[in-house]
Design a protein around this motif. Structure first.
Motif, PDB file in Angstrom:
ATOM      1  N   THR A  62       0.814  -1.225   0.000  1.00 42.14           N
ATOM      2  CA  THR A  62       0.000   0.000   0.000  1.00 42.14           C
ATOM      3  C   THR A  62       0.842   1.267   0.000  1.00 42.14           C
ATOM      4  OG1 THR A  62      -0.119   0.127   2.420  1.00 42.14           O
ATOM      5  CG2 THR A  62      -1.785  -1.214   1.312  1.00 42.14           C
ATOM      6  N   VAL A  63       2.164   1.118   0.052  1.00 47.34           N
ATOM      7  CA  VAL A  63       3.041   2.288   0.114  1.00 47.34           C
ATOM      8  C   VAL A  63       3.525   2.649  -1.292  1.00 47.34           C
ATOM      9  CG1 VAL A  63       5.197   3.217   1.028  1.00 47.34           C
ATOM     10  CG2 VAL A  63       3.817   1.684   2.431  1.00 47.34           C
ATOM     11  N   PRO A  64       3.277   3.895  -1.764  1.00 41.79           N
ATOM     12  CA  PRO A  64       3.746   4.298  -3.094  1.00 41.79           C
ATOM     13  C   PRO A  64       5.268   4.165  -3.217  1.00 41.79           C
ATOM     14  CG  PRO A  64       2.239   5.922  -2.178  1.00 41.79           C
ATOM     15  CD  PRO A  64       2.550   4.958  -1.074  1.00 41.79           C
ATOM     16  N   ALA A  65       5.730   3.893  -4.425  1.00 39.88           N
ATOM     17  CA  ALA A  65       7.170   3.690  -4.645  1.00 39.88           C
ATOM     18  C   ALA A  65       7.975   4.939  -4.307  1.00 39.88           C
ATOM     19  CB  ALA A  65       7.408   3.273  -6.094  1.00 39.88           C
ATOM     20  N   ARG A 103       7.733  15.073  19.335  1.00 42.09           N
ATOM     21  CA  ARG A 103       7.657  14.605  17.959  1.00 42.09           C
ATOM     22  C   ARG A 103       6.196  14.408  17.578  1.00 42.09           C
ATOM     23  NH1 ARG A 103      12.539  12.596  19.678  1.00 42.09           N
ATOM     24  NH2 ARG A 103      14.235  12.792  18.186  1.00 42.09           N
ATOM     25  N   GLY A 104       5.738  15.235  16.662  1.00 46.35           N
ATOM     26  CA  GLY A 104       4.395  15.068  16.117  1.00 46.35           C
ATOM     27  C   GLY A 104       4.523  14.376  14.777  1.00 46.35           C
ATOM     28  N   ILE A 105       3.684  13.400  14.520  1.00 51.21           N
ATOM     29  CA  ILE A 105       3.800  12.593  13.305  1.00 51.21           C
ATOM     30  C   ILE A 105       2.679  12.970  12.344  1.00 51.21           C
ATOM     31  CG2 ILE A 105       3.939  10.247  12.389  1.00 51.21           C
ATOM     32  CD1 ILE A 105       4.693   9.443  15.367  1.00 51.21           C
ATOM     33  N   VAL A 106       3.065  13.458  11.170  1.00 51.44           N
ATOM     34  CA  VAL A 106       2.111  13.918  10.158  1.00 51.44           C
ATOM     35  C   VAL A 106       1.989  12.833   9.091  1.00 51.44           C
ATOM     36  CG1 VAL A 106       1.567  15.730   8.493  1.00 51.44           C
ATOM     37  CG2 VAL A 106       2.824  16.299  10.594  1.00 51.44           C
ATOM     38  N   HIS A 107       0.813  12.233   8.988  1.00 49.49           N
ATOM     39  CA  HIS A 107       0.575  11.156   8.015  1.00 49.49           C
ATOM     40  C   HIS A 107      -0.128  11.712   6.787  1.00 49.49           C
ATOM     41  CE1 HIS A 107       1.468   8.012  11.056  1.00 49.49           C
ATOM     42  NE2 HIS A 107       0.878   8.834  11.900  1.00 49.49           N
ATOM     43  N   ARG A 108       0.457  11.513   5.618  1.00 53.24           N
ATOM     44  CA  ARG A 108      -0.173  11.870   4.356  1.00 53.24           C
ATOM     45  C   ARG A 108      -0.038  10.699   3.381  1.00 53.24           C
ATOM     46  NH1 ARG A 108      -1.566  15.277   7.370  1.00 53.24           N
ATOM     47  NH2 ARG A 108      -1.653  17.546   7.061  1.00 53.24           N
ATOM     48  N   GLU A 109      -0.758  10.769   2.279  1.00 53.98           N
ATOM     49  CA  GLU A 109      -0.781   9.650   1.330  1.00 53.98           C
ATOM     50  C   GLU A 109       0.598   9.333   0.767  1.00 53.98           C
ATOM     51  OE1 GLU A 109      -3.038   8.444  -2.860  1.00 53.98           O
ATOM     52  OE2 GLU A 109      -3.730  10.173  -1.687  1.00 53.98           O
ATOM     53  N   ASN A 110       1.421  10.377   0.526  1.00 52.15           N
ATOM     54  CA  ASN A 110       2.709  10.165  -0.134  1.00 52.15           C
ATOM     55  C   ASN A 110       3.918  10.464   0.741  1.00 52.15           C
ATOM     56  OD1 ASN A 110       1.753   9.403  -2.819  1.00 52.15           O
ATOM     57  ND2 ASN A 110       0.937  11.485  -2.882  1.00 52.15           N
ATOM     58  N   PHE A 111       3.684  10.867   1.995  1.00 49.61           N
ATOM     59  CA  PHE A 111       4.835  11.141   2.854  1.00 49.61           C
ATOM     60  C   PHE A 111       4.442  11.067   4.321  1.00 49.61           C
ATOM     61  CE2 PHE A 111       2.965  15.302   1.863  1.00 49.61           C
ATOM     62  CZ  PHE A 111       2.837  15.878   3.127  1.00 49.61           C
ATOM     63  N   SER A 132      11.575   6.677   1.583  1.00 51.51           N
ATOM     64  CA  SER A 132      11.594   5.735   2.695  1.00 51.51           C
ATOM     65  C   SER A 132      10.179   5.272   2.967  1.00 51.51           C
ATOM     66  CB  SER A 132      12.162   6.420   3.950  1.00 51.51           C
ATOM     67  OG  SER A 132      11.859   5.685   5.127  1.00 51.51           O
ATOM     68  N   PRO A 133      10.001   4.036   3.441  1.00 49.82           N
ATOM     69  CA  PRO A 133       8.675   3.641   3.912  1.00 49.82           C
ATOM     70  C   PRO A 133       8.353   4.412   5.186  1.00 49.82           C
ATOM     71  CG  PRO A 133      10.296   1.957   4.457  1.00 49.82           C
ATOM     72  CD  PRO A 133      10.984   2.952   3.568  1.00 49.82           C
ATOM     73  N   PRO A 134       7.085   4.391   5.637  1.00 45.97           N
ATOM     74  CA  PRO A 134       6.735   5.078   6.880  1.00 45.97           C
ATOM     75  C   PRO A 134       7.598   4.604   8.046  1.00 45.97           C
ATOM     76  CG  PRO A 134       4.758   4.326   5.746  1.00 45.97           C
ATOM     77  CD  PRO A 134       5.909   3.731   5.016  1.00 45.97           C
ATOM     78  N   LEU A 135       7.961   5.542   8.916  1.00 46.81           N
ATOM     79  CA  LEU A 135       8.795   5.212  10.069  1.00 46.81           C
ATOM     80  C   LEU A 135       7.955   4.908  11.311  1.00 46.81           C
ATOM     81  CD1 LEU A 135      11.486   7.995   9.562  1.00 46.81           C
ATOM     82  CD2 LEU A 135      11.605   5.606   8.834  1.00 46.81           C
ATOM     83  N   TYR A 136       6.664   5.289  11.273  1.00 42.92           N
ATOM     84  CA  TYR A 136       5.752   5.030  12.383  1.00 42.92           C
ATOM     85  C   TYR A 136       4.455   4.448  11.832  1.00 42.92           C
ATOM     86  CZ  TYR A 136       8.720   7.747  15.556  1.00 42.92           C
ATOM     87  OH  TYR A 136       9.761   8.193  16.313  1.00 42.92           O
ATOM     88  N   PRO A 137       3.755   3.639  12.627  1.00 37.65           N
ATOM     89  CA  PRO A 137       2.481   3.069  12.170  1.00 37.65           C
ATOM     90  C   PRO A 137       1.448   4.150  11.895  1.00 37.65           C
ATOM     91  CG  PRO A 137       3.245   1.983  14.192  1.00 37.65           C
ATOM     92  CD  PRO A 137       4.112   3.193  13.987  1.00 37.65           C
ATOM     93  N   ASP A 138       0.551   3.882  10.962  1.00 39.83           N
ATOM     94  CA  ASP A 138      -0.532   4.810  10.648  1.00 39.83           C
ATOM     95  C   ASP A 138      -1.386   5.035  11.895  1.00 39.83           C
ATOM     96  OD1 ASP A 138      -2.075   6.463   9.046  1.00 39.83           O
ATOM     97  OD2 ASP A 138      -3.477   4.850   8.557  1.00 39.83           O
ATOM     98  N   GLY A 139      -1.706   6.273  12.169  1.00 35.74           N
ATOM     99  CA  GLY A 139      -2.530   6.587  13.334  1.00 35.74           C
ATOM    100  C   GLY A 139      -1.734   6.993  14.553  1.00 35.74           C
ATOM    101  N   GLU A 140      -0.445   6.689  14.589  1.00 34.26           N
ATOM    102  CA  GLU A 140       0.378   7.115  15.724  1.00 34.26           C
ATOM    103  C   GLU A 140       0.730   8.588  15.539  1.00 34.26           C
ATOM    104  OE1 GLU A 140       4.470   5.489  17.770  1.00 34.26           O
ATOM    105  OE2 GLU A 140       2.970   4.058  17.078  1.00 34.26           O
ATOM    106  N   LEU A 141       0.521   9.395  16.573  1.00 36.13           N
ATOM    107  CA  LEU A 141       0.661  10.847  16.431  1.00 36.13           C
ATOM    108  C   LEU A 141       1.896  11.415  17.116  1.00 36.13           C
ATOM    109  CD1 LEU A 141      -3.069  11.910  16.924  1.00 36.13           C
ATOM    110  CD2 LEU A 141      -1.858  11.403  14.800  1.00 36.13           C
TER     111      LEU A 141
END
Length: 320
Positions: free
Chosen positions: A8-11, A55-63, A194-203
């Motif tokens: 599910t992670v874009p190249a 550390r605040g974690i900002v989750h977006r579709e491509n980064f 890079s792939p995500p460094l933190y799980p989705d939903g972790e803030l």
């Protein structure tokens, strides 16, 4: 367990660390919260609120942006001030990009030039200027500040100093959400693939105990005299579920100490007949319950640790 599903992670996904810097009360914590979408950094109308690297974690579709919110860089007057500056300098050496916050409602001053000079020493780390608090002024003043900030970048980080000025200059309003997403996109551009460094939903990766202490401290800072914020520290002594409670009626017991430097400051925090301490407790408990999603019993005690900002042993005991 994997942090993400690779399929599910874009190249071209990017992930990395970005530090928000600026002089005290430049809007860094408010912008962190707006970018993340939740409250992870405490805010206050008083300068020098932030003391821990949040550390605040900002989750977006491509980064994925991991925001490092630092104390405001300033010329230190105490050992605490020097340690806060050292924390900022250490943080800046470990990030992929820097967001330099400059408020739209204040002219560029010596403090901003001091920070720009420090950023010029970073060499290849891109610096994005974020003109914050644009909701507080009119369009003409925003335009004038954008030009002044661009000129500052050209002067301090320009070719004469081996740089190219600011990578971008973006007006934002964290309160109104104006250009917050645009700021996130621009800050993400220099990040490595890079792939995500933190799980989705972790803030945030800040320990709950630290965040709870910061929420109590935020409540203690509301409406007090200008000199008091520098003198307030909070230590959570205990945080445990109440034993014997039914599973569907949990209660979290939190015991915390609010430290000040003088007896007169203790009186300010407690208030007449304990009224102010009660208000602090109610505000902090509401914020903590929202953060943790469970009812809370909060026990606050106010203690004096004389001149703790200048005492290395006491600074260590209070977590600095």
């Amino acid at each position: 367990m994997s942090l993400f599903d690779p399929s599910t992670v874009p190249a071209d996904f990017r992930a990395g660390f970005v530090s928000l810097v600026g002089r005290p009360n430049a809007g860094k914590s408010t912008l962190t919260n707006a970018l993340v979408g939740e409250k992870v950094a405490i805010t206050s109308s008083k300068p020098q609120t932030t003391r821990h690297t949040i550390r605040g974690i900002v989750h977006r579709e491509n980064f994925q942006l991991i925001l490092v919110d630092t104390p405001g860089l300033h010329r230190p007057r105490t050992l605490l001030g020097q340690r806060l500056n050292d924390l900022v300098t250490e943080t800046l050496g470990e990030v992929d990009a820097v967001g330099f916050c400059l408020p739209a409602d204040e002219k560029i001053g010596p403090g901003d030039r001091f920070i720009a000079g420090q950023l010029a020493l970073l060499n290849r780390t891109p610096v994005v200027a974020l003109v914050t608090k644009t909701d507080k002024v009119g369009p003409e003043q925003v335009a004038a500040q954008l030009m002044a900030v661009t000129a500052l970048g050209d002067e301090v980080l320009g070719p004469e100093n081996g740089g190219t000025g600011f990578a971008a200059v973006i007006p934002v309003s964290a309160v109104q959400g104006y250009q917050v997403d645009e700021a996130a996109k621009v800050l993400a551009e220099p990040l490595p693939q890079s792939p995500p460094l933190y799980p989705d939903g972790e803030l945030t990766d800040e320990p709950e105990l630290t965040t709870v202490a910061e929420l109590i401290r935020e409540a203690a800072l509301e409406g007090v005299r200008d000199e008091l914020p520098h003198s307030v520290a909070v230590v959570v002594e205990e945080m445990n579920p109440r034993e014997g409670r039914p599973e569907d009626q949990p209660l979290l017991d939190i015991y915390a100490n609010v430290f000040v430097e003088r007896d007169s400051q203790k009186s300010i925090i407690i208030g007449k007949g304990g009224s102010r301490l009660k208000a602090i407790g109610m505000q902090a408990r509401t914020s903590i319950e929202k953060l943790l999603g469970t009812p809370v019993y909060l026990d606050l005690r106010v203690k004096v640790a004389k001149e703790w900002q200048r005492d290395p042993k006491q600074l260590g005991r209070l977590g600095f």
